[in-house]
Design a protein around this motif. Sequence first.
Motif, PDB file in Angstrom:
ATOM      1  N   ARG A   1      -4.426  -2.835 -11.802  1.00 44.98           N
ATOM      2  CA  ARG A   1      -5.491  -1.933 -12.229  1.00 44.98           C
ATOM      3  C   ARG A   1      -4.972  -0.754 -13.031  1.00 44.98           C
ATOM      4  O   ARG A   1      -3.783  -0.459 -13.042  1.00 44.98           O
ATOM      5  N   ARG A   2      -5.919  -0.104 -13.676  1.00 40.47           N
ATOM      6  CA  ARG A   2      -5.620   1.109 -14.438  1.00 40.47           C
ATOM      7  C   ARG A   2      -6.140   2.309 -13.637  1.00 40.47           C
ATOM      8  O   ARG A   2      -7.292   2.316 -13.198  1.00 40.47           O
TER       9      ARG A   2
ATOM     10  N   LEU B   1      -0.895  -0.186 -12.994  1.00 37.85           N
ATOM     11  CA  LEU B   1      -0.268  -0.618 -11.742  1.00 37.85           C
ATOM     12  C   LEU B   1      -0.337  -2.137 -11.636  1.00 37.85           C
ATOM     13  O   LEU B   1      -1.363  -2.734 -11.962  1.00 37.85           O
TER      14      LEU B   1
ATOM     15  N   VAL C   1       0.953  -5.267  -8.804  1.00 35.59           N
ATOM     16  CA  VAL C   1       1.637  -5.726  -7.594  1.00 35.59           C
ATOM     17  C   VAL C   1       1.767  -7.240  -7.709  1.00 35.59           C
ATOM     18  O   VAL C   1       0.784  -7.935  -8.004  1.00 35.59           O
TER      19      VAL C   1
ATOM     20  N   HIS D   1      -2.462  -7.844  -7.654  1.00 31.68           N
ATOM     21  CA  HIS D   1      -3.302  -6.646  -7.736  1.00 31.68           C
ATOM     22  C   HIS D   1      -2.912  -5.926  -9.022  1.00 31.68           C
ATOM     23  O   HIS D   1      -1.747  -5.707  -9.283  1.00 31.68           O
TER      24      HIS D   1
ATOM     25  N   VAL E   1       2.554   1.768  -3.396  1.00 31.09           N
ATOM     26  CA  VAL E   1       1.650   2.350  -4.393  1.00 31.09           C
ATOM     27  C   VAL E   1       1.513   3.848  -4.149  1.00 31.09           C
ATOM     28  O   VAL E   1       1.568   4.658  -5.084  1.00 31.09           O
TER      29      VAL E   1
ATOM     30  N   GLU F   1       0.830  -1.205   0.000  1.00 36.76           N
ATOM     31  CA  GLU F   1       0.000   0.000   0.000  1.00 36.76           C
ATOM     32  C   GLU F   1       0.868   1.260   0.000  1.00 36.76           C
ATOM     33  O   GLU F   1       0.607   2.210  -0.742  1.00 36.76           O
TER      34      GLU F   1
ATOM     35  N   ASP G   1      -9.905   8.583 -10.885  1.00 30.37           N
ATOM     36  CA  ASP G   1      -9.631   7.765  -9.707  1.00 30.37           C
ATOM     37  C   ASP G   1      -9.579   8.656  -8.451  1.00 30.37           C
ATOM     38  O   ASP G   1      -8.767   9.583  -8.373  1.00 30.37           O
ATOM     39  N   THR G   2     -10.421   8.359  -7.476  1.00 27.95           N
ATOM     40  CA  THR G   2     -10.514   9.251  -6.316  1.00 27.95           C
ATOM     41  C   THR G   2      -9.246   9.192  -5.457  1.00 27.95           C
ATOM     42  O   THR G   2      -8.849  10.196  -4.874  1.00 27.95           O
ATOM     43  N   TYR G   3      -8.597   8.022  -5.410  1.00 29.58           N
ATOM     44  CA  TYR G   3      -7.367   7.961  -4.610  1.00 29.58           C
ATOM     45  C   TYR G   3      -6.249   8.759  -5.269  1.00 29.58           C
ATOM     46  O   TYR G   3      -5.528   9.499  -4.601  1.00 29.58           O
TER      47      TYR G   3
END
Lengths: 251, 251
Positions: free
Chosen positions: B212-213, B198, B200, B210, B175, B172, B218-220
């Motif tokens: 994802r695009r 991304l 992992v 893990h 990232v 975490e 993206d809120t994060y």
Amino acid sequence: MTYCVGMVLDKGLVLMSDTRTNSGVDNISVFRKMMSWSVPGERIVTVMTAGNLATTQAVISQLEERTKAPGDRRNSVFEAPTMFQIATEIGRLLHETIAERQAVNGAAGKGRFTASMIVAGQMKGMEPRLFLIYPEGNFIEASWDTPFFQIGETKYGRPILIRAYDRSMSFEDAVKLLLVSFDSTLKANLSVGLPLDLMVIERDAFVATHERRITHEDTYYQAVSLGWGEALKNAFTELPDYSFYAGDKNG
Amino acid sequence: MTYCVGMVLDKGLVLMSDTRTNSGVDNISVFRKMMSWSVPGERIVTVMTAGNLATTQAVISQLEERTKAPGDRRNSVFEAPTMFQIATEIGRLLHETIAERQAVNGAAGKGRFTASMIVAGQMKGMEPRLFLIYPEGNFIEASWDTPFFQIGETKYGRPILIRAYDRSMSFEDAVKLLLVSFDSTLKANLSVGLPLDLMVIERDAFVATHERRITHEDTYYQAVSLGWGEALKNAFTELPDYSFYAGDKNG
């Protein structure tokens, strides 16, 4: 390489340059890259240089007319009526010097003698001004949107400048910001090195308000360099944590 | 341009790449620069690419033997006994592809078809490995001292990696760190762009744990991008203040 930054603040100008020159990593020296001329109460002009050292020294020498006997010299920095005219003259000398060396060396000289400069200063009755002079001899002026210039190894130290620069900041904060930016660059590129030269030119002072050389023994520099690592880690911790679960939901 | 980072952690591998390709600033596209192959429970290999897109696509296509009918293809990624051998093979293909295009184009092709790659993965019974492949076809492997590699526009995002990377950090945190590094780069170089890919790879999982695009919605990512400016300002404020008086004493 080199790293120099010039910034315009509401309160005046702040300039910083490193002093490392190298011809290969096995041949490094210390040379001053910040030159300044002032007529107290009337004008101050400061030049910072990046690129081929023979080129930049030749430009400064020609500016001061060092080919002539001391009594016959007319330094255009003292005579030009505006900062714009000084930038024009330095641009002309820079382009000529590079072109001449290139012509003499032919294909072997291609791109080898290039250099760029930051010219900063103020004349009585006019605003403080900051210019970036290109090897081609032309130049741009700092504006409200782009109020600082970097030359040399500009990338490592740029993110913090973009994030933390504020036109209304104090001179003290500007020096702190420059030291953080220089420290990031020093840590990443061996060809940028201590000591650093610092000059603060307060608006309408027409002299260097504050000028000093920052060595590796400087306690404030050490405090910034050590403290920044810790401060960055705290900043990093402050940010919200990534979650694989939420991430998958967003993705 | 491009920006890709691969890092080794105690817990496994974390990889991130941007997706912008450009031929001039007036011709930009989105292309995936992260390719992955896996035999669950046995091996996973991921490649990230920077440089000439025709070159990097040609290398991947050759790796998958796409000139042959699907039934006749032998992808060396699935057959090579070690990660080292895969790096060797990719290096060979990369060098050959560049050399061939250069030969066809003569002087006009000089330096135009260059590319570099990051190869990451793990095979059953062996450690996770990370390689940086040069256009010359040779390569280096990440080590205890240099546990991450960057390719493409590496400079803007490097200072924070140097300061905050820690081999024992969680996935975490890794990232989060990569997003800060990518955000600094995106803010400074238009030729690096969203979305980001991304991946992992947990140690001994032999699949992407893990993946994802990350888009601009993206809120994060938004929280990191906005929060980092604020966090940096706080970090900056934490540092001791410069004093002209003490400065003069030290100088």
